[in-house]
Design an enzyme around this catalytic site. Structure first.
Site, PDB file in Angstrom:
ATOM      1  N   ALA A  32      43.958 -21.569   6.748  1.00 25.55           N
ATOM      2  CA  ALA A  32      44.210 -22.506   5.685  1.00 25.55           C
ATOM      3  C   ALA A  32      45.412 -23.360   5.810  1.00 25.55           C
ATOM      4  CB  ALA A  32      44.111 -21.927   4.325  1.00 25.55           C
ATOM      5  N   ALA A  33      45.920 -23.410   6.993  1.00 24.98           N
ATOM      6  CA  ALA A  33      47.443 -24.029   7.253  1.00 24.98           C
ATOM      7  C   ALA A  33      47.313 -25.619   6.914  1.00 24.98           C
ATOM      8  CB  ALA A  33      47.672 -23.827   8.556  1.00 24.98           C
ATOM      9  N   GLY A  34      46.320 -26.266   7.335  1.00 25.84           N
ATOM     10  CA  GLY A  34      46.197 -27.591   7.140  1.00 25.84           C
ATOM     11  C   GLY A  34      46.167 -27.938   5.671  1.00 25.84           C
ATOM     12  N   ASP A  35      45.227 -26.952   4.964  1.00 23.57           N
ATOM     13  CA  ASP A  35      44.973 -27.190   3.423  1.00 23.57           C
ATOM     14  C   ASP A  35      46.441 -26.836   2.798  1.00 23.57           C
ATOM     15  OD1 ASP A  35      42.230 -27.634   4.052  1.00 23.57           O
ATOM     16  OD2 ASP A  35      42.027 -25.552   3.867  1.00 23.57           O
ATOM     17  N   THR A  42      49.149 -33.965  12.041  1.00 21.81           N
ATOM     18  CA  THR A  42      49.696 -32.335  12.049  1.00 21.81           C
ATOM     19  C   THR A  42      49.430 -31.686  13.430  1.00 21.81           C
ATOM     20  OG1 THR A  42      47.693 -31.476  11.131  1.00 21.81           O
ATOM     21  CG2 THR A  42      49.059 -32.284   9.595  1.00 21.81           C
ATOM     22  N   LEU A  43      50.512 -31.094  13.962  1.00 18.52           N
ATOM     23  CA  LEU A  43      50.707 -30.508  15.297  1.00 18.52           C
ATOM     24  C   LEU A  43      50.723 -29.030  15.485  1.00 18.52           C
ATOM     25  CD1 LEU A  43      52.776 -33.430  16.673  1.00 18.52           C
ATOM     26  CD2 LEU A  43      50.477 -33.073  16.733  1.00 18.52           C
TER      27      LEU A  43
END
Length: 302
Positions: free
Chosen positions: A250-253, A221-222
């Site tokens: 929490a974008a990655g989650d 993820t970038l």
């Protein structure tokens, strides 16, 4: 029936201060605003999956305190199965202290509390849920021994595992061979591979290393640049929707919760990552962790 997704991971209460800039060591930044939100990587991913259409079973451990009771009520409101959520009689619920600046960047300190006591033995009674789930979704805010054991149960039942290796930690090589997808961000990729992520070539090299370790599919993820997919047949960057970010907490989650839903619904990797990118893009336009998770209709309307 919506696909069953088994999420195993942490549950925290996030205490958030929004400030002009992140404080340097020894600095006090005045003038911030404060609020509390339910959080924890496992819980965030469970809520994201549920809001986007997954039938979610969540395994976690909370404290016997007000934060733990509030978390259980929140999961029930989201339609998440809480049958395997335990209450620790001794340790408090996990807490995260989060500072967010005006650009949406953040720094986070976590006191794991009861999350640290989620043990391999706590998973044994849930093996039927492993058997009945389309995807097993894991992170690293619970003991590594529990993560390894969960992956072993999934492998025994021929189930696909998505591991979000966050927060960053070194992993035993034997773990990778049972991963359907691994989803590190830049810093996690650097820790797992030893490759400094500077450009497209270094991203590809790092992904190749993770594939050689045994992960069937690698998704790096970038952030605002989207994500990179690598396996034996695919090597491609998937862009994301451009938005004005106010909180990336929490974008990655949200990405991982959405990815699990799309994969469980048998989307292709490219389709699943595009769907997850869109969900993460919506989330960074809102404050908070679970509160930033979009519903399915919002992505359709975007």
């Amino acid at each position: 029936m919506n696909p069953k997704i088994l999420v195993i991971g942490s549950s925290n209460t996030d205490m958030v201060i929004q400030t002009r800039h992140l404080p340097a060591p020894g600095e006090t930044v005045l003038g911030g605003s404060f609020f509390m939100n339910p959080g924890g990587k496992g819980a965030n991913q469970a809520v994201a999956s549920a809001r986007l259409g997954g039938q979610v079973i969540f395994i976690t451990k909370v404290g016997n305190d007000i934060f733990g009771k509030q978390a259980l009520e929140q999961f029930r409101r989201e339609g998440i199965s809480v049958n395997y959520i335990q209450s620790d009689p001794d340790l408090p619920s996990g807490v995260a202290l989060i500072t967010v600046d005006h650009l949406g960047e953040n720094c986070i300190a976590v006191a794991p509390g009861s999350n640290a006591s989620l043990s391999p033995a706590d998973l044994d009674e849930a093996e039927e849920e492993f058997q009945n789930s389309a995807i097993i979704l894991l992170q690293l805010e619970i003991p590594l021994s529990t993560v390894i054991y969960a992956v072993e149960i999934a492998a025994r039942n021929n189930k696909r595992v998505i591991l979000n290796p966050a927060p960053a930690a070194l992993l035993p090589d034997a773990l990778f061979k049972n991963l359907f997808i691994i989803t590190p961000n830049r810093s996690e990729t650097e820790m797992l591979t030893g490759v400094a992520i500077k450009d497209d070539d270094s991203i590809r090299l790092a992904a190749q290393i993770l594939r050689k370790k045994g992960a069937e599919n690698v998704i790096i993820t970038l952030g605002s640049e989207g994500a990179y997919i690598y396996n034996d047949e695919i090597s491609t960057f998937v862009p994301t929707t451009k938005v004005e970010a106010i909180d990336s907490t929490a974008a990655g989650d949200i990405f991982n919760g959405a990815l699990a839903v799309a994969i469980a619904e048998r989307a292709s990797l490219e389709q699943a990552v595009a769907f997850a990118n869109k969900a993460a893009a919506v989330s960074v336009t809102r404050m908070g962790a679970q509160s930033s998770a979009p519903f399915r209709q919002e992505l359709i309307n975007l």
